[in-house]
Motif scaffolding. Sequence first.
Motif, mmCIF file in Angstrom:
data_model
loop_
_atom_site.group_PDB
_atom_site.id
_atom_site.type_symbol
_atom_site.label_atom_id
_atom_site.label_comp_id
_atom_site.label_asym_id
_atom_site.label_seq_id
_atom_site.Cartn_x
_atom_site.Cartn_y
_atom_site.Cartn_z
ATOM 1 N N THR A 24 1.269 -1.233 -0.033
ATOM 2 C CA THR A 24 -0.277 0.115 -0.871
ATOM 3 C C THR A 24 0.557 1.499 0.451
ATOM 4 O O THR A 24 0.470 1.929 -0.979
ATOM 5 C CB THR A 24 -1.093 0.196 1.699
ATOM 6 O OG1 THR A 24 -1.717 -1.707 0.963
ATOM 7 C CG2 THR A 24 -1.502 1.574 0.965
ATOM 8 N N ILE A 25 1.874 1.482 0.660
ATOM 9 C CA ILE A 25 3.092 2.739 0.583
ATOM 10 C C ILE A 25 3.506 2.302 -0.687
ATOM 11 O O ILE A 25 3.736 3.579 -1.049
ATOM 12 C CB ILE A 25 3.784 1.785 1.761
ATOM 13 C CG1 ILE A 25 3.937 2.058 2.939
ATOM 14 C CG2 ILE A 25 5.129 3.028 2.177
ATOM 15 C CD1 ILE A 25 2.843 3.516 3.750
ATOM 16 N N TYR A 26 3.366 1.151 -0.925
ATOM 17 C CA TYR A 26 4.738 1.384 -2.196
ATOM 18 C C TYR A 26 3.999 2.411 -3.693
ATOM 19 O O TYR A 26 3.885 3.049 -3.825
ATOM 20 C CB TYR A 26 4.642 0.040 -3.108
ATOM 21 C CG TYR A 26 5.276 -0.148 -4.065
ATOM 22 C CD1 TYR A 26 6.946 0.497 -4.705
ATOM 23 C CD2 TYR A 26 4.905 0.127 -5.200
ATOM 24 C CE1 TYR A 26 7.369 0.160 -5.641
ATOM 25 C CE2 TYR A 26 5.219 -0.470 -6.476
ATOM 26 C CZ TYR A 26 6.655 0.089 -6.994
ATOM 27 O OH TYR A 26 7.107 -0.889 -8.139
ATOM 28 N N ASN A 27 2.382 1.838 -3.723
ATOM 29 C CA ASN A 27 0.623 1.998 -4.134
ATOM 30 C C ASN A 27 0.774 3.625 -3.672
ATOM 31 O O ASN A 27 0.729 4.557 -4.982
ATOM 32 C CB ASN A 27 0.284 0.708 -4.100
ATOM 33 C CG ASN A 27 -0.211 0.179 -4.725
ATOM 34 O OD1 ASN A 27 0.997 -0.047 -5.833
ATOM 35 N ND2 ASN A 27 -0.896 -0.994 -4.283
ATOM 36 N N ALA A 28 1.694 4.295 -2.639
ATOM 37 C CA ALA A 28 0.655 5.972 -2.470
ATOM 38 C C ALA A 28 1.830 6.406 -2.831
ATOM 39 O O ALA A 28 2.151 7.391 -3.092
ATOM 40 C CB ALA A 28 0.484 5.632 -1.008
ATOM 41 N N LEU A 29 3.728 6.463 -3.075
ATOM 42 C CA LEU A 29 4.145 6.914 -3.257
ATOM 43 C C LEU A 29 4.548 6.916 -4.677
ATOM 44 O O LEU A 29 5.721 7.629 -5.521
ATOM 45 C CB LEU A 29 5.114 6.241 -3.112
ATOM 46 C CG LEU A 29 5.731 6.277 -1.674
ATOM 47 C CD1 LEU A 29 6.412 5.597 -0.276
ATOM 48 C CD2 LEU A 29 5.385 7.743 -0.465
ATOM 49 N N ASP A 30 3.871 6.566 -6.007
ATOM 50 C CA ASP A 30 4.186 6.383 -6.982
ATOM 51 C C ASP A 30 2.823 6.804 -7.590
ATOM 52 O O ASP A 30 1.858 6.844 -7.525
ATOM 53 C CB ASP A 30 3.419 4.372 -7.732
ATOM 54 C CG ASP A 30 3.182 4.285 -8.966
ATOM 55 O OD1 ASP A 30 4.226 5.762 -10.629
ATOM 56 O OD2 ASP A 30 3.104 3.865 -9.341
ATOM 57 N N LEU A 31 3.664 8.203 -8.430
ATOM 58 C CA LEU A 31 2.559 9.244 -8.284
ATOM 59 C C LEU A 31 1.683 8.916 -9.615
ATOM 60 O O LEU A 31 0.984 10.082 -10.061
ATOM 61 C CB LEU A 31 3.065 10.479 -8.628
ATOM 62 C CG LEU A 31 4.014 10.869 -6.758
ATOM 63 C CD1 LEU A 31 4.872 12.253 -6.989
ATOM 64 C CD2 LEU A 31 2.992 11.061 -6.286
ATOM 65 N N GLU A 32 2.076 7.699 -10.175
ATOM 66 C CA GLU A 32 1.653 7.263 -11.413
ATOM 67 C C GLU A 32 -0.206 7.205 -10.618
ATOM 68 O O GLU A 32 -1.060 6.839 -12.171
ATOM 69 C CB GLU A 32 2.092 6.117 -12.656
ATOM 70 C CG GLU A 32 3.592 6.659 -13.414
ATOM 71 C CD GLU A 32 3.443 8.634 -13.661
ATOM 72 O OE1 GLU A 32 2.772 8.763 -14.489
ATOM 73 O OE2 GLU A 32 4.042 9.119 -13.334
#
Length: 121
Positions: A25-33
């Motif tokens: 979830t953190i990985y997805n949140a930090l992906d600005l795409e």
Amino acid sequence: MRREIVVTKEDRAFLMRVFGVTNQTIYNALDLEKPEVGVRGRIRKAALERGGVIMVTLPEMETIHTADGRMIQRFGNGAVLTFYRADGHGELWHNGKMVSRHNHVGVMDIFALQDLARCLR
């Protein structure tokens, strides 16, 4: 081009603990795409407040600015873009053959030509 917020390992662990979410979830949140929906927006805000940095990753290319007013960009696939300051035109070459010539090239045109150059095979 990839845009993301880069944080330290410790900040990532802090965000997981505070928001009660998984590493994915953190990985997805930090992906600005990915769109800013739900908890992603709050995670992004907290990451930036803790010193996170927005990073942009671009494909590699060599850029040379010459004394005679040319900007030459070489790509790994053999494509070469040359822009001429004197008259504002640009040329796209691939493996020694001219693919296209463009007059009055603007900044947005340069990005489009770079994408075209990367796609040549």
